[in-house]
Scaffold this active site. Sequence first.
Site, short mmCIF file in Angstrom:
data_model
loop_
_atom_site.label_atom_id
_atom_site.label_comp_id
_atom_site.label_asym_id
_atom_site.label_seq_id
_atom_site.Cartn_x
_atom_site.Cartn_y
_atom_site.Cartn_z
N GLU A 43 0.82 -1.20 0.00
CA GLU A 43 0.00 0.00 0.00
C GLU A 43 0.86 1.26 0.00
O GLU A 43 1.83 1.37 0.75
CB GLU A 43 -0.90 0.01 1.24
CG GLU A 43 -1.84 1.20 1.31
CD GLU A 43 -2.65 1.24 2.60
OE1 GLU A 43 -3.66 1.94 2.63
OE2 GLU A 43 -2.24 0.57 3.58
N LYS A 116 -10.44 2.72 -1.83
CA LYS A 116 -10.55 2.07 -0.52
C LYS A 116 -11.87 2.44 0.17
O LYS A 116 -12.19 3.62 0.32
CB LYS A 116 -9.35 2.47 0.33
CG LYS A 116 -9.25 1.80 1.68
CD LYS A 116 -7.92 2.20 2.33
CE LYS A 116 -7.69 1.59 3.69
NZ LYS A 116 -6.37 1.96 4.24
N CYS A 153 -5.80 -2.62 2.62
CA CYS A 153 -5.48 -2.51 4.05
C CYS A 153 -6.69 -2.66 4.97
O CYS A 153 -7.16 -3.77 5.16
CB CYS A 153 -4.73 -1.21 4.30
SG CYS A 153 -3.78 -1.25 5.86
#
Length: 292
Positions: A43, A116, A153
């Site tokens: 990431e 995300k 994540c």
Amino acid sequence: MRTVTLAATQFACSWDRDANVANAERMVREAAARGANIILLQELFETPYFCKDQKHDYFRLAAPAEDHPVLRRMSALAAELGVVLPVSFFEKANTAYYNSLAMIDADGRMLGVYRKSHIPDGPGYQEKFYFSPGDTGLQVYETRFGRVGAAVCWDQWFPETARVLALQGAEILLYPTAIGSEPQDPSLDSRDHWQRVMQGHAGANVMPLVASNRFGREQGDACAITFYGSSFIAGPHGEKVAEAGREGEAVLTASFDLDRLQEIRSSWGVFRDRRPDLYGPILTLDGRTARR
């Protein structure tokens, strides 16, 4: 038989952005030389993990997906090597900012951008200051080497994310991440918890999973975080088939027969025996309120 070789990469990041991108390319080339078809980078690898602090200057790190210099370079690299590259980047979209992932196919085409969905906010991980919640929904991409579901994540802590990707046809789950120590509690080490949750996604959905993390101590103004590496590849039963150490660079690879795994998923019954009619509470925050 459709055999695919997956790769996880792991390296440390500095404020030398050119060096970070060069390291990423070096890792990709090494993985490709070892036969990898789909190669996962960690990431936000272009810089240190800047969300330790709330600093307006860091918004300058973002750039639009269109003609993004790192995405352009990685697209050329993917086409040269004939590999699929999911690439994490800080995206600027008009007045909005996102923690995003571009899925680049083995011919260099960008298949799409995922933003995300789950944005954390806690000591050392102050992402809500920088990123809006993603508006793309969860996405599965038809790549040269299989149907890939990718999230980023904090998304990885939610079993709903993995299950939705699987229901949408994913055969492989990918999670670039940046996870390490907790500045408010030096005694807290979530490394094993993190891995077990991810292994559960692989086992529950009967498909391989790749997690790529950075390593090393990164100092911010408010705190420092020691990222604990430990990137890994999990097999379809949740077993770890390859794992990096807490420190040091790594390229991990593992191969899977996607056709055989499809047969196992079908016969195991974890999708056949689902009861969506019972899952209404999952669409609410408190588990009780009816959805309107």
